[in-house]
Scaffold this motif. Structure first.
Motif, short mmCIF file in Angstrom:
data_model
loop_
_atom_site.label_atom_id
_atom_site.label_comp_id
_atom_site.label_asym_id
_atom_site.label_seq_id
_atom_site.Cartn_x
_atom_site.Cartn_y
_atom_site.Cartn_z
N CYS A 105 0.82 -1.21 0.00
CA CYS A 105 0.00 0.00 0.00
C CYS A 105 0.86 1.26 0.00
O CYS A 105 0.47 2.27 -0.55
N ASP B 276 6.16 -7.53 2.16
CA ASP B 276 7.39 -7.06 1.53
C ASP B 276 8.62 -7.48 2.34
O ASP B 276 9.57 -8.06 1.81
N ASP C 287 4.55 -6.02 5.77
CA ASP C 287 4.94 -7.35 6.26
C ASP C 287 5.13 -8.35 5.12
O ASP C 287 6.00 -9.22 5.19
C1 LIG Z 1 7.19 -9.76 -7.58
C2 LIG Z 1 5.84 -9.33 -7.10
N1 LIG Z 1 5.00 -10.24 -6.58
C3 LIG Z 1 3.79 -9.87 -6.16
C4 LIG Z 1 3.38 -8.58 -6.26
C5 LIG Z 1 1.99 -8.21 -5.84
N2 LIG Z 1 1.94 -7.51 -4.55
C6 LIG Z 1 1.90 -6.18 -4.50
S1 LIG Z 1 1.81 -5.60 -2.95
C7 LIG Z 1 1.79 -7.15 -2.30
C8 LIG Z 1 1.65 -7.39 -0.82
C9 LIG Z 1 1.97 -6.23 0.00
O1 LIG Z 1 1.70 -6.51 1.33
P1 LIG Z 1 2.47 -5.79 2.48
O2 LIG Z 1 3.93 -5.81 2.19
O3 LIG Z 1 2.06 -6.43 3.76
O4 LIG Z 1 2.03 -4.27 2.39
P2 LIG Z 1 0.62 -3.59 2.78
O5 LIG Z 1 -0.07 -3.36 1.50
O6 LIG Z 1 -0.11 -4.51 3.69
O7 LIG Z 1 1.02 -2.32 3.46
C10 LIG Z 1 1.87 -8.09 -3.31
C11 LIG Z 1 1.85 -9.55 -3.06
C12 LIG Z 1 4.29 -7.65 -6.84
N3 LIG Z 1 3.98 -6.35 -7.00
N4 LIG Z 1 5.50 -8.04 -7.22
#
Ligand SMILES: Cc1ncc(C[n+]2csc(CCOP(=O)(O)OP(=O)(O)O)c2C)c(N)n1
Ligand code: SF4
Ligand SMILES: [Mg+2]
Lengths: 258, 359
Positions: A60, A104, A102
């Motif tokens: 996000c 990431d 988390d």
């Molecule tokens: C290589 C890759 N795999 C998957 C994604 C898709 N993706 C984007 S954000 C995300 C998860 C983010 O979650 P988090 O780090 O917990 O951040 P939050 O949005 O909860 O703050 C994923 C799986 C991507 N952009 N790049």
């Protein structure tokens, strides 16, 4: 409202100039915006904007650079510690921080996180743990609590099948390369003040090249958790904090024994 | 005074990186290129020039260190071999999208999969056509000698900085490992802070109080903006194709048949040329030096004059597609290749020439 009141001598609080005027892309009630703001306040108050480079994650807060009014790089998913490592090594006099969720930091980027910590990179790492993948629509994260329902654990996280929530912060605190490790929150004014203090401490320590300063912020994701913001904060206190207890984990390179 | 040394290709690239004034190297060991980081560490570049050398935890980390370093305005490189370069592809795509100059060295080994550790040219598609996701191009230089390993490290950095684009040196396990005489170029100074600010005004190394912040990103959420950015990238690649084609031609003037080969295979082809000429067969050689931009025009021009081309590669046939596009059906374009680390022999290639062109 009494316009007459808006005078410099009555001013008790103002938006830091290190936040841009762009409207935050976060859901109302989300902790990301508060976390951004206090980091920028610290950089502003320390007067180090000319010497600070931030690394945004994928999550996000991928658009953190739209809001943080300093030089920023946008990393690929999970790799912010690698970027931060290089920037700090190539610019040893600068302040470098990474900002990650988390998924990431503790799933796709686990290797980069652990190795940056283990090498003792002189960076500040900010870890926003909301127990879910906010950006992609609320899937299970490495930090999703046991039995917690998410889009990819619709009947609750069955730890036997889906693994256990990962306490990344406790894990990296074991590594000799970390110097200051703490877990905080930003959902209440008192917590915001504590977290800001911790961030300030981390940036100050980072000048002394003592190793990684790591701040976990246990945060809400009201959208992903499918709750109203206030409900989300109460749920966080009742469920997240017992599993991820707030407080210092490592100070001055020494693990805190409770 | 000339500085001559007997060096492995890998060592020559490492030495050239120090001398070209690189600020940082980030890598992960893999055969047949481990001598690059080994030479760098042995040479104590931190003392020699202040260059940073770091062994990363993986190629994923090393390419992202390159991303961060390049984004901060420093001249940085990494090196690896085929499987490691595959791991880097997401990062390379980000770097190309964010228009960051840097150098990536691929000392190609036999594939697919873990393959083997011998010389191959089977990563041509990956290097030249993209490799990672999205429409992007690398500037790709193919050395065929230890001398070129050294010279092209410097050239690649210059081209990368000229176009704000990642450059790749596509070498192979044999050129990396073989020892040849090399004339080293003199030490170039690393850029000063003033030079970095002037030459890379977009870099993220601290927002000055009187300036706007800098952002390095590859995210453009609005389709119109992403398309405009992509169009800008494509225009840049066209410019590179216009200005930077490099190739060598040998005995093409009177040639009836031309071999197209790059890197190590071009050295086999040179020997084949000698054998052919001794038998009165008018064979020429075009050696692409830049694989992107590809020397389309010279090949196309010779397509008007010769009876046929033979593309010689240490792959199952990759560059041959670009030769066919350049020739566009006007004369036959034949292919001969060996894979898996097998090297074609000059007489073997001559037999192929005679056979396919019915000489
Ligand atoms: C290589 C890759 N795999 C998957 C994604 C898709 N993706 C984007 S954000 C995300 C998860 C983010 O979650 P988090 O780090 O917990 O951040 P939050 O949005 O909860 O703050 C994923 C799986 C991507 N952009 N790049
Ligand atoms: S989805 Fe969750 S983490 Fe993302 S902005 Fe909304 S509340 Fe915040
Ligand atoms: Mg999350």
């Amino acid at each position: 409202m009494n316009i007459e009141m808006i005078k410099p001598e009555n001013l008790v609080y103002t938006k830091t100039k290190l936040m841009t005027d762009n409207a935050l892309s976060y859901c109302p009630g989300c902790g990301h915006g508060t976390a951004h703001r206090i980091i920028m306040e610290v950089i502003d108050e320390m007067g180090i904007q000319e010497d600070t480079i931030g690394i945004a994650p994928v999550g996000c807060s991928v658009l953190a650079y739209e809001f943080m009014n300093i030089d920023m790089q946008e990393a690929s998913h999970g790799r912010a510690p690698a970027l931060a490592t290089a920037v700090k090594r190539l610019w040893p006099d600068k302040y470098v921080f990474s900002y990650q969720g988390d998924g990431d930091l503790a799933a796709i980027g686990t290797a980069e996180t652990i190795h940056a910590c283990n090498r003792g990179e002189n960076i500040v790492m900010i870890f926003i743990n909301n127990g879910i993948y906010g950006m992609t629509g609320g899937q299970m994260a490495p930090t999703t609590l046991p039995n917690m329902k998410t889009a990819t654990s619709p009947y609750g996280r069955d730890v036997k099948e889906m693994g256990h929530p990962l306490k990344m912060t406790e894990l990296i605190a074991q590594l000799p390369g970390t110097y200051y490790v703490t877990r905080q929150a930003v959902h209440k004014p008192a917590n915001v003040r504590k977290t800001k203090k911790a961030i300030r401490k981390a940036f100050e320590l980072s000048k002394e090249n003592v190793g990684v300063c790591f701040i976990e912020i246990v945060s809400n994701c009201n959208s992903g958790w499918k709750m109203r913001p206030n409900e989300a904060n109460i749920w966080m206190e009742d469920n997240m904090f017992p599993f991820f207890p707030l407080g210092d984990i490592k100070v001055d390179g020494q693990l805190i024994t409770k | 005074m000339k500085e001559l040394r007997l060096m492995k290709g890998n060592e020559a690239m490492a030495e050239a990186a120090i001398r070209a004034g690189f600020d940082g190297y980030f890598g992960y060991p893999i055969t047949p290129q481990s001598e690059v980081m080994e030479h760098l560490q042995k040479e104590r570049p931190a003392i020699r020039t202040g260059m940073v050398v770091l062994q990363a935890e993986s190629e994923v980390a090393s390419i992202n260190m390159v991303y961060g370093g390049a984004a901060s305005g420093k001249n940085v490189l990494t090196s690896s071999s085929s499987p490691g370069i595959s791991l880097m592809q997401e990062g390379i795509s980000y770097i190309a999208a964010a228009e960051l100059p840097c150098l990536i060295i691929n000392v190609v080994r036999g594939g697919p999969g873990l393959g083997d550790i011998q010389a191959a040219q089977s990563d041509y598609f990956q290097a030249v056509k993209g490799g990672g996701h999205g429409d992007y191009r690398l500037i790709v230089l193919a050395p065929s000698s230890v001398q070129e390993c050294s010279d092209f490290v410097k050239l690649a950095l210059e081209l990368a900085n000229k176009y704000n684009n990642p450059a790749m040196l596509l070498s192979d396990g044999a050129i990396g490992q073989m020892m040849e005489k090399v004339e080293l170029f003199p030490q170039q100074p690393r850029w000063t802070l003033e030079e970095i600010r002037k030459k890379k005004p977009w870099a993220t190394n601290g927002r000055l109080f009187n300036q706007e912040r800098h952002i390095v990103t590859s995210l453009h959420l609005i389709p119109e903006k992403l398309e405009a950015h992509n169009n800008h990238l494509q225009a840049k690649y066209k410019e590179i194709e216009k200005n930077e084609v490099r190739y060598e031609e040998i005995k093409c003037d009177d040639a009836e048949y031309i071999i197209v080969a790059y890197g190590l295979a071009s050295r086999t082809a040179q020997k084949t040329l000698q054998l052919a000429r001794a038998e009165g067969i008018k064979l020429g050689l075009i050696r692409p030096i830049t694989l992107f931009p590809f020397p389309k025009i010279p090949i196309s021009t010779y397509a008007e004059k010769v009876k046929g081309f033979l593309t010689l590669e240490m792959s199952a046939g990759q560059m041959v597609e670009d030769v066919r596009l350049a020739v566009n059906g006007r004369v036959p374009v034949e292919f001969y290749g060996r894979t898996g680390g097998m090297l074609p022999a000059p007489d073997e290639v001559l037999a192929v020439v005679k056979n396919v062109f019915k000489i």
